[in-house]
Design an enzyme around this catalytic site. Sequence first.
Site, PDB file in Angstrom:
ATOM      1  N   SER A  93       1.089  -1.296   0.464  1.00  0.00           N
ATOM      2  CA  SER A  93       0.056   0.033  -0.110  1.00  0.00           C
ATOM      3  C   SER A  93       0.602   1.256   0.195  1.00  0.00           C
ATOM      4  O   SER A  93       0.333   2.405  -0.189  1.00  0.00           O
ATOM      5  CB  SER A  93      -1.066  -0.034   1.013  1.00  0.00           C
ATOM      6  OG  SER A  93      -0.704  -0.206   2.536  1.00  0.00           O
ATOM      7  N   LYS A 142     -12.191   0.936  -1.510  1.00  0.00           N
ATOM      8  CA  LYS A 142     -11.370   0.970  -2.490  1.00  0.00           C
ATOM      9  C   LYS A 142     -11.444   1.310  -4.900  1.00  0.00           C
ATOM     10  O   LYS A 142     -12.522   1.997  -4.527  1.00  0.00           O
ATOM     11  CB  LYS A 142      -9.616   0.432  -2.333  1.00  0.00           C
ATOM     12  CG  LYS A 142      -9.333   0.350  -1.309  1.00  0.00           C
ATOM     13  CD  LYS A 142      -8.486   0.344  -0.837  1.00  0.00           C
ATOM     14  CE  LYS A 142      -7.924   0.423   0.765  1.00  0.00           C
ATOM     15  NZ  LYS A 142      -7.286  -0.033   1.511  1.00  0.00           N
ATOM     16  N   HIS A 196      -5.583  -3.197  -2.796  1.00  0.00           N
ATOM     17  CA  HIS A 196      -5.406  -2.475  -3.737  1.00  0.00           C
ATOM     18  C   HIS A 196      -4.874  -2.998  -5.036  1.00  0.00           C
ATOM     19  O   HIS A 196      -4.622  -2.407  -5.501  1.00  0.00           O
ATOM     20  CB  HIS A 196      -3.887  -1.274  -4.116  1.00  0.00           C
ATOM     21  CG  HIS A 196      -3.638  -1.094  -2.155  1.00  0.00           C
ATOM     22  ND1 HIS A 196      -4.575   0.085  -2.185  1.00  0.00           N
ATOM     23  CD2 HIS A 196      -3.104  -1.392  -1.168  1.00  0.00           C
ATOM     24  CE1 HIS A 196      -4.382   0.657  -1.175  1.00  0.00           C
ATOM     25  NE2 HIS A 196      -3.405  -0.595  -0.117  1.00  0.00           N
TER      26      HIS A 196
HETATM   27  C1  LIG Z   1      -6.990  -0.289   3.427  1.00  0.00           C
HETATM   28  C2  LIG Z   1      -6.129  -1.207   3.286  1.00  0.00           C
HETATM   29  C3  LIG Z   1      -6.963  -2.877   4.338  1.00  0.00           C
HETATM   30  C4  LIG Z   1      -8.174  -2.635   4.922  1.00  0.00           C
HETATM   31  O1  LIG Z   1      -9.568  -2.519   4.517  1.00  0.00           O
HETATM   32  P1  LIG Z   1     -10.657  -1.297   4.990  1.00  0.00           P
HETATM   33  O2  LIG Z   1     -11.432  -2.007   3.724  1.00  0.00           O
HETATM   34  O3  LIG Z   1     -10.861  -0.216   4.435  1.00  0.00           O
HETATM   35  O4  LIG Z   1     -10.719  -2.203   6.321  1.00  0.00           O
HETATM   36  C5  LIG Z   1      -6.286  -3.512   4.198  1.00  0.00           C
HETATM   37  N1  LIG Z   1      -5.586  -4.526   3.937  1.00  0.00           N
HETATM   38  C6  LIG Z   1      -4.239  -3.418   2.919  1.00  0.00           C
HETATM   39  C7  LIG Z   1      -3.270  -3.453   2.100  1.00  0.00           C
HETATM   40  C8  LIG Z   1      -4.960  -1.783   2.701  1.00  0.00           C
HETATM   41  O5  LIG Z   1      -4.421  -1.003   2.153  1.00  0.00           O
END
Ligand SMILES: *Cc1c(COP(=O)(O)O)cnc(C)c1O
Length: 386
Positions: free
Chosen positions: A180, A240, A208
């Site tokens: 991320s 996302k 992502h």
């Molecule tokens: C954003 C993210 C999460 C958490 O997901 P949410 O649905 O926002 O709780 C988990 N793992 C990674 C790699 C992320 O970037």
Amino acid sequence: MNALIDELRAGLSALGRDSRLRRRRTLDAPCGPMARIDGRKLISFCSNDYLGLANDPALIEALSDGARRFGVGSGASHLVSGHIEAHEALERRLAAFSGFDRVLLMTAGYMANLGIVPALVGRGDAVFADRLNHASLIDAVLLSRADNLRYPHADLGELERLLAASRAKRKLILTDAVFSMDGDIAPLPGLLELAERFDAWLVVDDAHGFGVLGEKGRGSLAHFDLPRDERIVYMGTLGKAAGASGAFVAASDTVIEWLLQSARTYIFTTGSSPAIACALLASLDLIEFGDERRAHLRRLAKQLGDGLAKMRWKLIPSPTAIQPIIIGDNHEALRVASMLYEKGLWVPAIRPPTVPRGSARLRVSLSAAHTEAHIAALIDALREPA
Ligand SMILES: *Cc1c(COP(=O)(O)O)cnc(C)c1O
């Protein structure tokens, strides 16, 4: 005077001195390439809305229709009475789309990770985790009480050595698919090969990659054309690229049934809104037929990379929507971010502990909703002497 409060005050002051205090800004317009804050418009490179779906009319319509049909709240956890037709339809659709037997919806990616790892391993077992894994994966390992063995980022050789030396009863390899803060992709084929060789689970967090990578946006496994092996547990998030909220776990029928019976973050939480499930069904249509959005995203990433090629800070090129520019020093990263902000460009400065010390950075997140003019404005601002 209260010593407990004093300790917190001292902690907050220390964060301030270190330029590590986080603050929120309140937006007065929907998520999109242009953010509005206090009536001022800024080009935003902050959101994870990679395909520009968060404010898409089709999703808004589906959400409204969904609320009229199914109401707003689910009223209970899925196993009690909160599992509604819209959730069921979404699970089936996600299973078909991701290529796995079956899917379990979760309320967030964080919750999904906290549910998956402790359901698969416990005391006496071992988790082999990439050093740059997301915080939710780190917490998931702690919660599981399994031994926590971390390997240097994407280092298959070191991982192999750790696996070979392990006497653990059960082994689990845990990785972000797309990291991320760097935007690079995990060596998934090599990880799967090691998982097979050492008889380990492979848990892949594709927060992502889902919607962005692979044929039709099916994600990182599709990107590498990997089989949907029984030892893979795939987690995708829906807040996302999918533009709404929530997450899902996709795996073999047996794994999903096991999670349904034992993942505590599934069992002991209220089911998400059925209206959101309806919005997500509309979102999946747009993801599946979103090749043009994904091609646009790749063009923007190339434009940014070309535009910043000879700049003093290094852009880490990435095949994803995450394009980090490494600044190094915390104060300097904040200074550059606020210089951009003054110029109407909103780019988050990411500092330790989110990233390793000395690697504070601007994390540029691109979206298919950006235009070439938005990228050109960012390039110009970064090239001007500040
Ligand atoms: C954003 C993210 C999460 C958490 O997901 P949410 O649905 O926002 O709780 C988990 N793992 C990674 C790699 C992320 O970037």
